[in-house]
Motif scaffolding. Sequence first.
Motif, PDB file in Angstrom:
ATOM      1  N   LEU A  80     -62.407 -15.045 -96.126  1.00  0.00           N
ATOM      2  CA  LEU A  80     -62.735 -13.621 -95.984  1.00  0.00           C
ATOM      3  C   LEU A  80     -63.644 -13.164 -97.121  1.00  0.00           C
ATOM      4  O   LEU A  80     -64.605 -12.409 -96.907  1.00  0.00           O
ATOM      5  N   LEU A  81     -63.363 -13.649 -98.351  1.00  0.00           N
ATOM      6  CA  LEU A  81     -64.229 -13.326 -99.489  1.00  0.00           C
ATOM      7  C   LEU A  81     -65.639 -13.875 -99.267  1.00  0.00           C
ATOM      8  O   LEU A  81     -66.635 -13.209 -99.581  1.00  0.00           O
TER       9      LEU A  81
ATOM     10  N   ILE B  32     -67.425 -11.636 -96.844  1.00  0.00           N
ATOM     11  CA  ILE B  32     -67.874 -10.397 -97.490  1.00  0.00           C
ATOM     12  C   ILE B  32     -69.117 -10.673 -98.328  1.00  0.00           C
ATOM     13  O   ILE B  32     -70.080  -9.892 -98.331  1.00  0.00           O
ATOM     14  N   SER B  33     -69.107 -11.814 -99.046  1.00  0.00           N
ATOM     15  CA  SER B  33     -70.280 -12.191 -99.843  1.00  0.00           C
ATOM     16  C   SER B  33     -71.489 -12.414 -98.944  1.00  0.00           C
ATOM     17  O   SER B  33     -72.610 -12.023 -99.290  1.00  0.00           O
TER      18      SER B  33
ATOM     19  N   MET C 296     -72.069 -10.973 -96.116  1.00  0.00           N
ATOM     20  CA  MET C 296     -72.548  -9.667 -95.679  1.00  0.00           C
ATOM     21  C   MET C 296     -73.392  -9.005 -96.769  1.00  0.00           C
ATOM     22  O   MET C 296     -74.411  -8.367 -96.477  1.00  0.00           O
ATOM     23  N   ASN C 297     -72.957  -9.166 -98.033  1.00  0.00           N
ATOM     24  CA  ASN C 297     -73.779  -8.657 -99.139  1.00  0.00           C
ATOM     25  C   ASN C 297     -75.165  -9.287 -99.109  1.00  0.00           C
ATOM     26  O   ASN C 297     -76.188  -8.601 -99.263  1.00  0.00           O
TER      27      ASN C 297
ATOM     28  N   LYS D 220     -70.811  -5.840-106.444  1.00  0.00           N
ATOM     29  CA  LYS D 220     -69.864  -4.812-106.012  1.00  0.00           C
ATOM     30  C   LYS D 220     -70.518  -3.460-106.257  1.00  0.00           C
ATOM     31  O   LYS D 220     -70.452  -2.925-107.359  1.00  0.00           O
TER      32      LYS D 220
END
Length: 210
Positions: free
Chosen positions: A76-77, A80-81, A83-84, A94
């Motif tokens: 999941l991390l 998210i990365s 997506m960044n 962040k």
Amino acid sequence: MDLKPLITLLAIVNPLAIVPFFIHYTQGFSPAQRKQTIYTAAFSAFCVIAICALLGLQILEFFNISLPSFQVGGGLLLLISAMNMLNAQPAEAKPLTNELEEGAEKAAAGSSIAVVPLTIPLLTGPASMSTVVIYADRAQNLWQHAALIGYGVVIGLATVVCFSLADPIARVLGKTGINVMTRLMGLILAALAVEVMADGLGKLFPLLAR
């Protein structure tokens, strides 16, 4: 061990995407200060990866965390990365925190910014740490663990090359070129993140693996 861990780490760390931040933070530095910052950041990134490879599983055991659960959380991390990165941001950025601004203030004050924020969180943050731990569990012998640590050396060298050539890279690629490269790496990372999460979910819920 195959090259998938190295590809994943290169996609997450992606020192090319950190070049604009490096230039911004070190614009008032002397050549000697810049050189020291480069080598400190590269060595720190290697240390983070090596420590996670050697001690990550022991830390999970200490906190009684199962690896499949960690794989789902780590995946999941990674997502998210990714997506960044698809938004042309560094993987570990962040946007709702003041870490980047604090880094600029430290640089202006003459403080070292090699470890924070360049190494942590921009180069090696939670996503890269969890990736190393996940692949450390898949290492079956001493040589495969050594290979994983060796990938940390490659990451360090890639950091040295990108930061040392920061100004030429910025001139040749420009912000648009760097953004395109970051988005491509983000796409690769998203696919790897789904694979890691699927593996963890398959172990937690065996019915899903059928």
